[in-house]
Motif scaffolding. Structure first.
Motif, PDB file in Angstrom:
ATOM      1  N   THR A  14      47.802  11.013  -6.060  1.00  0.00           N
ATOM      2  CA  THR A  14      46.950  10.511  -5.473  1.00  0.00           C
ATOM      3  C   THR A  14      45.792   9.962  -6.135  1.00  0.00           C
ATOM      4  OG1 THR A  14      47.230  12.160  -3.383  1.00  0.00           O
ATOM      5  CG2 THR A  14      45.270  11.192  -3.359  1.00  0.00           C
ATOM      6  N   LEU A  16      41.929   8.448  -6.319  1.00  0.00           N
ATOM      7  CA  LEU A  16      40.392   8.355  -5.602  1.00  0.00           C
ATOM      8  C   LEU A  16      39.660   7.525  -6.263  1.00  0.00           C
ATOM      9  CD1 LEU A  16      39.830  11.513  -3.653  1.00  0.00           C
ATOM     10  CD2 LEU A  16      41.173   9.722  -2.898  1.00  0.00           C
ATOM     11  N   LEU A  33      34.143  10.251  -3.094  1.00  0.00           N
ATOM     12  CA  LEU A  33      35.467   9.812  -3.643  1.00  0.00           C
ATOM     13  C   LEU A  33      36.238   9.563  -2.264  1.00  0.00           C
ATOM     14  CD1 LEU A  33      36.415  12.839  -5.735  1.00  0.00           C
ATOM     15  CD2 LEU A  33      35.498  10.753  -6.559  1.00  0.00           C
ATOM     16  N   HIS A  35      39.907   6.833  -0.733  1.00  0.00           N
ATOM     17  CA  HIS A  35      40.936   6.251  -1.148  1.00  0.00           C
ATOM     18  C   HIS A  35      40.571   4.913  -1.563  1.00  0.00           C
ATOM     19  CE1 HIS A  35      45.124   4.829  -1.013  1.00  0.00           C
ATOM     20  NE2 HIS A  35      45.589   6.001  -1.305  1.00  0.00           N
ATOM     21  N   LEU A  41      42.271  10.620   4.138  1.00  0.00           N
ATOM     22  CA  LEU A  41      42.317  11.852   3.019  1.00  0.00           C
ATOM     23  C   LEU A  41      42.805  13.093   3.733  1.00  0.00           C
ATOM     24  CD1 LEU A  41      39.135  11.307   0.985  1.00  0.00           C
ATOM     25  CD2 LEU A  41      41.130  10.451   0.505  1.00  0.00           C
ATOM     26  N   THR A 100      38.382   4.975 -11.223  1.00  0.00           N
ATOM     27  CA  THR A 100      39.401   5.873 -10.284  1.00  0.00           C
ATOM     28  C   THR A 100      39.606   7.311 -10.995  1.00  0.00           C
ATOM     29  OG1 THR A 100      40.630   3.882  -9.641  1.00  0.00           O
ATOM     30  CG2 THR A 100      41.743   5.410  -9.470  1.00  0.00           C
TER      31      THR A 100
END
Length: 323
Positions: A14, A16, A33, A35, A41, A100
């Motif tokens: 994952t 973010l 944060l 996606h 999420l 990221t």
């Protein structure tokens, strides 16, 4: 055959993106944060934290302190630790919006349980896991109050948000009100009141001393640093049977249960390796664990049906784990 993955590969599944970075107080910034593609999420509950893996590979745990009903944004707050190991320094001085990060979790070792009344005590950055709890109990109409301690007002984050709750919140910067004792903050035990505390180790230690003779379950703490537990119950080696793997490993006195499992080829999720994050929790099928973590409640320790192999050991010569 083992199927668990290590924390680094788990978190890397994952990613973010940092959508906002804001200075909240002296040495405290918040990060929003999301996606990268705007996906929903994972849901979380008050008291939850996430593992954040920085570009350098450093893995840190931060409490979620935003709106749990916002399905697309996580918020964390980070204190700049002057004597830390580099994670907070990177976040404060190098991390920018648009970067990221890898994510693990969320997990909750500090659950909000039903009660008629609540007392929340926060020390410094310890306010973060309490914010969603306060939002929740306020929505439910419960009786609650917060005591928020800090070294000085300009170092205390989220004061604007907390102001909306009026006189339920007592802000106590040390440079204005002076020192106080745990007795001043909490008072006597009350069967209808749960007390939640998060903050520096000296605050938690003082509260634990004050509440040492309280009935189990009234006091709930979250530790940011590992507690000292003294020497293990058992000084000799012991065996750990890994039920699903069909293996038995011998744990020597100088080796952790986690290290012994990993040496045998097992890959458990791990992060802090000091019994504070809860990532490596395993189920105990047989035997009596020597709990040496900073997470479990007295009731959980007495039940003996789970443990954290990064620090906990065995009281006897054999444990059976669901691994």
């Amino acid at each position: 055959m083992f199927t668990e993955e290590n924390s680094q590969s788990y978190a890397s599944e994952t990613k973010l993106v940092v959508t906002a970075k804001k200075q909240l107080a002296d040495r405290v910034v918040s990060l929003n944060l999301a996606h990268p593609t705007g996906r929903r999420l994972p849901d979380w509950t008050p008291g939850s934290h996430i593992d954040v893996v920085l570009p350098s590979g450093i893995n840190r745990q931060y409490s979620l302190c935003g709106d749990r009903w916002d399905a697309h944004t996580y918020r964390i707050a980070v204190l700049h630790e002057r004597d830390g190991r580099g994670g907070s320094d990177f976040i404060h001085h190098e991390l920018t919006e648009g970067m990221t990060l890898a994510l693990g979790g969320p997990r909750n070792n500090f659950r909000l349980v039903p009660s008629e009344k609540y007392v929340f005590i926060a020390g410094g950055i310890g306010i973060t896991p309490l914010l969603p709890m306060i939002q929740q109990v306020h929505m439910m109409g419960a009786d609650w109050r917060l005591v928020y301690l800090g070294r000085e007002r300009r170092a205390m984050a989220f004061l604007d948000e907390l102001a909306a709750y009026g006189d339920r919140v007592m802000v106590m910067p040390k440079d204005q009100v002076g020192p106080c004792t745990a007795s001043d903050l909490i008072g006597p035990a009350s069967a209808d009141t749960k007390v939640y505390v998060c903050g520096p180790q000296r605050l938690l230690a003082a509260v634990e001393r004050h509440c040492a003779d309280w009935p189990p379950g009234l006091l709930r703490l979250e530790h940011f640093a590992a507690k000292s537990h003294g020497a293990p119950v058992r000084g000799a080696s012991f065996d750990v049977e890994l039920a699903r793997a069909g293996l038995t490993v011998t744990v020597q006195p100088e080796v952790s249960v986690l290290e012994a499992i990993q040496s045998a080829g097992g890959r458990l999720l791990t992060s802090c390796r000091e019994g504070t994050c809860g990532t490596c929790e395993v189920t105990v099928l047989d035997g009596q664990p020597d709990h040496r973590d900073s997470i479990l409640s007295d009731e959980d320790r007495a039940a003996g049906n789970c443990m954290f192999p990064c620090v906990s050991r065995s009281c006897g010569d054999r444990l059976v784990l669901d691994v």
